[in-house]
Design an enzyme around this catalytic site. Structure first.
Site, PDB file in Angstrom:
ATOM      1  N   ARG A  52      37.552  47.218  44.575  1.00 39.85           N
ATOM      2  CA  ARG A  52      36.591  46.251  45.087  1.00 39.85           C
ATOM      3  C   ARG A  52      37.335  44.942  45.250  1.00 39.85           C
ATOM      4  NH1 ARG A  52      37.980  43.008  41.623  1.00 39.85           N
ATOM      5  NH2 ARG A  52      36.374  41.660  42.487  1.00 39.85           N
ATOM      6  N   GLY A  53      36.630  44.016  45.910  1.00 39.84           N
ATOM      7  CA  GLY A  53      37.288  42.749  46.248  1.00 39.84           C
ATOM      8  C   GLY A  53      37.590  42.755  47.735  1.00 39.84           C
ATOM      9  N   ALA A  54      37.151  41.737  48.454  1.00 41.20           N
ATOM     10  CA  ALA A  54      37.234  41.756  49.915  1.00 41.20           C
ATOM     11  C   ALA A  54      38.613  42.140  50.456  1.00 41.20           C
ATOM     12  CB  ALA A  54      36.774  40.400  50.459  1.00 41.20           C
ATOM     13  N   ARG A  93      31.004  49.635  52.805  1.00 43.84           N
ATOM     14  CA  ARG A  93      30.352  48.427  52.277  1.00 43.84           C
ATOM     15  C   ARG A  93      30.229  47.424  53.441  1.00 43.84           C
ATOM     16  NH1 ARG A  93      32.642  46.001  46.811  1.00 43.84           N
ATOM     17  NH2 ARG A  93      30.520  45.175  46.647  1.00 43.84           N
ATOM     18  N   GLN A 196      32.285  41.681  36.775  1.00 45.21           N
ATOM     19  CA  GLN A 196      33.663  41.497  37.238  1.00 45.21           C
ATOM     20  C   GLN A 196      34.370  40.388  36.449  1.00 45.21           C
ATOM     21  OE1 GLN A 196      31.021  41.810  39.290  1.00 45.21           O
ATOM     22  NE2 GLN A 196      31.560  42.751  41.261  1.00 45.21           N
ATOM     23  N   ASP A 237      33.838  36.690  50.652  1.00 46.62           N
ATOM     24  CA  ASP A 237      33.785  37.979  51.329  1.00 46.62           C
ATOM     25  C   ASP A 237      33.633  37.838  52.832  1.00 46.62           C
ATOM     26  OD1 ASP A 237      32.664  38.404  48.421  1.00 46.62           O
ATOM     27  OD2 ASP A 237      33.444  40.333  49.116  1.00 46.62           O
ATOM     28  N   LYS A 248      30.162  36.668  45.841  1.00 48.69           N
ATOM     29  CA  LYS A 248      29.403  37.354  44.807  1.00 48.69           C
ATOM     30  C   LYS A 248      28.104  36.636  44.453  1.00 48.69           C
ATOM     31  CE  LYS A 248      30.154  40.385  43.555  1.00 48.69           C
ATOM     32  NZ  LYS A 248      29.565  41.510  44.329  1.00 48.69           N
TER      33      LYS A 248
END
Ligand SMILES: CSC[C@H]1O[C@H](OP(=O)(O)O)[C@H](O)[C@@H]1O
Length: 344
Positions: A52-54, A93, A196, A237, A248
């Site tokens: 995860r994480g842009a 996503r 996170q 993001d 987030k």
């Protein structure tokens, strides 16, 4: 370039014929990699938030396209099969534009190299990965320049090495500033419901020997009221043309609190995070995830009448942001100036 320590554990490891994905759902207790040999497998890993994480999901998707080409080329229908896998990766996503930016880069290269696609897409995916690390290191130095003599910062979620090609965006700024001996207090909020901050950011900074103080999300306001927080530093993001930032869930509330308490807000993000097709943040799709991410340890009865609302991003208006920092430059007061100057 900065020689600051950076997390030795990598979110993604490319073997040449597979992608090893660190399962971030198991951190900090377990360091475990799953290995994928096909595009749909990588898409499932993105959807499940193993990675995860842009920027990291953009990099993973790029390798997913390479795996798809390895699997299907040179069959007669390889292009339609790869196109289907790209569509599966795009559906994993919706909010982080880096995913779609990376897929567009690979699609364009495939169209330009129909005869010998494999070496071209492999080289591009590796380059996207390496360039993100270099961008984060440059962004870290640029952001540390803006922080100057700031002593105390708060970060939200994980915008670190685990969310990128390495070094991190918001955590890259923190790493660079800490290396300069300026930062005395680094706070990370837990970032419910996926944690996170508690599970990833606190662990990541501790691995680098950088002191970090964890707090409940709901304690951030009191910290700003009673502490000496100079800056809030976050990742992003998707950033719209006017500087509105999707990040987030919880970022917007921190931004409103920061404005009330005179705390500055920095957004650190690579150029691949900008979406100039959107005039403002109102057009950014906000991912809604399963309510079980909120209910799963509390309401165990499947017939429970309790439901949950679980948007995992929000949009912060540019007017609440003090600085947007990229590897190519930065904008102070994006609410006044927009971010067109940061366009690729
Ligand atoms: C540099 S990471 C950007 C961004 O991605 C995270 O979301 P998620 O953990 O759901 O993938 C978070 O919004 C970070 O700030």
């Amino acid at each position: 370039m900065s020689t600051t320590p950076q997390l030795s554990v990598q979110a993604l490891l490319w073997t040449g014929h597979s992608l090893k994905v660190l399962d971030q759902r198991l951190l900090p207790e377990h360091i475990h990699y799953d290995e994928y040999q096909d595009g749909p497998g990588v898409a499932a890993a993105i959807r499940a938030m193993q990675v995860r994480g842009a920027p990291a999901i953009g990099i993973a998707a790029a390798y997913g396209v390479v795996l798809s080409v390895q699997q299907h080329f040179p069959a007669a229908d390889w292009q339609s099969r790869v196109a289907a896998d790209i569509a599966t990766l795009a559906a994993s996503r919706p909010t982080a534009v880096n995913l779609f930016w990376a897929l567009d880069q690979l699609r364009q290269l495939l169209a330009e190299n129909p005869v010998e696609p494999l070496s071209a897409v492999t080289e591009l995916a590796i380059n996207i990965h390496q360039e993100d690390l270099l961008a984060n290191q440059a962004m870290g130095e640029r952001g540390a320049d803006i922080l100057g003599d700031a002593k105390a910062v708060l970060t939200h979620c994980n915008a670190g090495a685990l969310a990128t090609g390495g070094y991190g965006t918001a955590l890259g700024v923190i790493r660079s500033a800490y290396q300069r001996g300026k930062l005395e207090s680094i706070y990370a909020d837990e970032t419910r419901p996926w944690l996170q901050g508690a599970r990833l950011t606190a662990w990541e900074l501790a691995q680098d020997g950088i002191p970090v103080t964890l707090l409940a999300d709901s304690a951030a306001a009191w910290l700003m009221k009673t502490g000496q927080i100079d800056w809030i530093i976050v990742g992003a993001d998707r950033i719209a043309a006017n500087g509105d930032v999707a990040n987030k869930i919880g970022t917007y509330s921190l931004a409103v609190l920061a404005k009330y308490h005179g705390v500055k807000l920095m957004v650190a993000a690579p150029s691949s995070t900008f979406d100039f097709s959107l005039a403002d943040g109102s057009g950014i799709e906000i991912e809604q995830r399963d309510s079980q991410e909120l209910l799963h340890k509390i309401y165990l009865d499947e017939h429970s009448r309790v439901t949950a609302w679980n948007p995992v991003f929000d949009v912060t208006p540019a007017a609440l942001i003090t600085a947007i920092v990229t590897e190519r430059g930065s904008v102070i007061n994006p609410g006044l100036h927009g971010v067109k100057s940061l366009a690729l």
